[in-house]
Design an enzyme around this catalytic site. Structure first.
Site, mmCIF file in Angstrom:
data_model
loop_
_atom_site.group_PDB
_atom_site.id
_atom_site.type_symbol
_atom_site.label_atom_id
_atom_site.label_comp_id
_atom_site.label_asym_id
_atom_site.label_seq_id
_atom_site.Cartn_x
_atom_site.Cartn_y
_atom_site.Cartn_z
ATOM 1 N N ASP A 92 0.794 -1.235 0.000
ATOM 2 C CA ASP A 92 0.000 0.000 0.000
ATOM 3 C C ASP A 92 0.826 1.285 0.000
ATOM 4 O OD1 ASP A 92 1.034 -0.044 2.526
ATOM 5 O OD2 ASP A 92 -0.862 0.275 3.566
ATOM 6 N N ASN A 93 2.134 1.199 -0.302
ATOM 7 C CA ASN A 93 2.909 2.434 -0.361
ATOM 8 C C ASN A 93 4.079 2.276 -1.322
ATOM 9 O OD1 ASN A 93 5.545 1.886 1.361
ATOM 10 N ND2 ASN A 93 3.832 0.944 2.467
ATOM 11 N N CYS A 112 1.603 29.390 -1.264
ATOM 12 C CA CYS A 112 1.112 30.636 -0.677
ATOM 13 C C CYS A 112 -0.294 30.441 -0.086
ATOM 14 C CB CYS A 112 1.096 31.729 -1.739
ATOM 15 S SG CYS A 112 1.190 33.392 -1.082
#
Length: 398
Positions: free
Chosen positions: A23-24, A79
């Site tokens: 899963d990663n 920003c």
């Protein structure tokens, strides 16, 4: 890598092939590197909501997983995240980034400083030599952890949490409003606080407010874990100690704050240079005890006992409150912060079937040209099958 004593040469050499469904990305790259090293076929697959994909990796015949790269994810403008959020997703991402800086990178920096004070300070200064505001934050973090490591107590963990609340929920917003008052106008005469820019408001700490107290409880307990202390379970004790903490009165400074992402100015405050110099001299003059250790950890969304999601939830909702953005329930914040997309059984069944067919081809000894990678999106619907690309070649001159 911590399991390589168990999953050793004997384990890998006795495999016929590997079927991967982790899963990663980090785990995918690791398994792929093992398969490349031991020359084992890898059937890689994954799902993302209604999307799924599979990749067939054959030694010396196709590209490995590590040779291809996924396109970058869409990101929120910096920003917007830092000063002008207008959606709950913005405040959640800000809270997640803040968590990483304060609780993950901060202890790592301090631990490196405890081991090699001058070397770590020089490394950070070289890395951030043109970014005084960022350098100041890193040095303040090192000083904070180094100081309180010698004075570790539940009282000080609660104090740190309360000061953190004051900094991000009150002082940072007050400084922003000082730089851009509510009646501030741009060079073209347009009100600055208009359109997606929502005018913020400071938050005054209230120990009776559930979200305020949740922030303190979660932050204090994460600090306790970092300082190798047991968790603080008595919420009344936390509330009492919080009210004893004295916070400094906010004093505005002259600061440069970017108005938008096209603004190329460096963000800084008037005293950054002086503070950085003082912090550097102070930290270099210390003789820290290298035998003392901080608990260094990574963000973990699936353990509800570690206070990680509790902190991000409280932090994100307080920042939303700063900007008058509707707050979100904990489960939604957990899904967004942890990038959790619910699994769909139909998608899983689709990719299992596709990989299963390719495994049968391998068992039957089919050539590489007969294998197919898959990309599918059941919501469209779309099914794309492609022949695996050949491996990248490198020319080495001997």
């Amino acid at each position: 890598e911590e399991t390589e004593e168990l999953f050793n040469d004997f384990f890998w050499e006795n495999l016929d092939f590997v079927v991967n469904a982790v899963d990663n990305i980090k785990a995918r790259h690791y398994v792929d590197s093992r398969c490349v090293f031991y020359g084992k076929p890898l059937f890689e697959s994954g799902t993302l909501g209604t999307k799924c994909n599979s990749q067939i990796i054959l030694p010396h015949e196709t590209q490995s997983y590590g040779e291809s790269q996924d396109p970058p994810e869409d990101s929120i403008p910096l920003c917007t995240l830092k000063n002008f959020p207008y959606q709950i997703e913005h405040t959640i991402q800000w809270a997640r980034d803040f968590f990483e800086g304060i609780f993950v990178e901060g202890p790592k920096d301090c631990q490196a400083y405890l081991t090699n004070p001058v070397g770590q300070l020089d490394t950070i200064k070289n890395e951030l030599q043109d970014k005084q505001a960022s350098l100041r934050g890193r040095l303040e973090s090192i000083k904070r952890y180094a100081t309180y490591l010698n004075e570790a107590s539940h009282e000080n963990c609660i104090k740190l949490a309360r000061l953190l609340f004051q900094d991000i929920c009150h002082d940072m917003i007050a400084q922003l409003l000082h730089s851009f008052p509510l009646d501030y106008k741009t060079e073209s005469g347009v009100p600055f606080w208009s359109g997606p820019k929502r005018p913020p408001q400071v938050i005054t700490f209230d120990p009776e407010d559930e979200t305020h107290l949740s922030f303190i409880e979660s932050a204090a307990n994460i600090f306790a874990y970092i300082f190798n202390l047991p968790y603080i379970k008595d919420i009344n004790y936390i509330k009492q100690q919080t009210q004893k903490v004295k916070v400094k009165e906010f004093k505005p400074k002259q600061a440069v704050i970017k108005e938008n992402d096209q603004d190329t100015r460096e963000e800084k405050t008037e005293d950054d240079d002086v503070v950085v110099n003082d912090l550097t001299n102070y930290l270099k003059s210390q003789n820290p005890d290298s035998s003392k250790k901080l608990n260094v950890f990574e963000f973990e969304k699936d353990d509800d006992s570690n206070y990680h999601i509790d902190f991000i939830s409280a932090c994100a909702n307080l920042r939303a409150r700063n900007y008058k953005i509707p707050e979100a329930p904990r489960h939604k914040i957990k899904m967004i912060a942890g990038k959790i997309i619910p699994a769909i059984a139909t998608t899983t069944a689709m990719v299992v079937g596709a990989v299963g067919i390719e495994i049968v081809k391998r068992v039957l000894g089919k050539p590489a040209g007969q294998f197919r990678n898959l990309f599918s999106n059941l919501a469209l619907p779309l099914w794309l099958f492609s022949e695996p690309l050949p491996p990248n070649l490198s020319l080495i001159h001997i």
